[in-house]
Enzyme design. Structure first.
Site, mmCIF file in Angstrom:
data_model
loop_
_atom_site.group_PDB
_atom_site.id
_atom_site.type_symbol
_atom_site.label_atom_id
_atom_site.label_comp_id
_atom_site.label_asym_id
_atom_site.label_seq_id
_atom_site.Cartn_x
_atom_site.Cartn_y
_atom_site.Cartn_z
ATOM 1 C CB THR A 1 38.923 40.167 32.795
ATOM 2 O OG1 THR A 1 37.733 40.863 33.156
ATOM 3 C CG2 THR A 1 39.263 39.146 33.863
ATOM 4 N N GLY B 1 39.931 45.385 35.576
ATOM 5 C CA GLY B 1 39.771 46.812 35.790
ATOM 6 C C GLY B 1 38.758 47.362 34.817
ATOM 7 C CG ASP C 1 47.095 54.320 34.590
ATOM 8 O OD1 ASP C 1 47.291 55.126 35.527
ATOM 9 O OD2 ASP C 1 46.201 53.451 34.635
#
Length: 216
Positions: free
Chosen positions: A28, A24, A147
């Site tokens: 990684t 993202g 998140d």
């Protein structure tokens, strides 16, 4: 970095990368083999979207390194079955940014699971209770996730959820320059106060959890 068997990259002389699991905006994730303990682990190569940050802005790169290490140390203090376990941090002059060595969760993510259809209400409620327990443990240690979303909930082979990627949104916010009005994170699951630019708090994580369960 060193080389072990031909074609295999070995980090810190110990962790042999075997396969890329995903990636993202902040790095990684790799499946790797701990050559000392002979066990499978996950390695997260933490790095900013701009790979040249370390060269063009050493101060920002140092801030990123410090924040990654602070988040890792804080998370390592959280002992909960639904929070991903950090085994080790590789941090040395040989690497531009730290590598996080974590337990390997092999059941895919909740996002993968939902791609095949929604959960039964009872199953979603059970999963939600476990993720809530993970968030409560993190909040008690002073850590916000920031998140919470299906891609950050990994599943063990027996289906039990494990929350991962704590603090990555905050790390990203501290190192990425954005245009006015842009949002860093996942708006579909983000609490209103964070969408409007506020810092938010533990309650913002609970909003994201509720949205995730609604989607599930």
């Amino acid at each position: 970095m060193s080389e072990g068997e031909p074609g295999r990259r070995v980090i810190d002389g110990r962790f042999a990368l075997e396969a890329r699991l995903g990636g993202g905006g902040m790095g990684t994730v790799w499946r790797a083999r701990d050559l000392v303990l002979d066990r499978a682990v996950a390695l997260k190569e933490v790095r900013p979207p701009d790979p040249g940050l370390a060269e063009c802005d050493p101060e920002a790169a140092a801030l990123l390194r410090a924040r990654v290490l602070r988040e890792a140390r804080a998370l390592a203090r959280v002992e909960h079955p639904n929070v991903v376990t950090i085994h080790h941090v590789v941090d040395g002059s040989e690497y531009a940014y730290p590598w996080l060595v974590m337990e390997l969760i092999t059941g895919g993510s909740l996002a993968d699971r939902l791609a095949g259809g929604t959960l039964e209400p009872r199953e979603a409620a059970s999963l939600g209770r476990e993720v809530l327990g993970a968030l409560r443990a993190a909040h008690a240690a002073g850590i916000q996730h920031r998140d919470v979303k299906p891609a950050n909930v990994l599943l063990r082979p027996d289906g039990r959820p494990v929350l991962t990627d704590f603090g990555i949104a905050a790390i990203r916010e501290s190192t990425v320059l954005t245009v006015a009005g842009s949002i860093i994170g996942t708006p579909d699951y983000m609490a209103p106060e964070r969408i409007s630019g506020g810092e938010g708090g533990p309650e913002s994580d609970l909003w994201s959890l509720a949205m995730m369960l609604y989607v599930a």
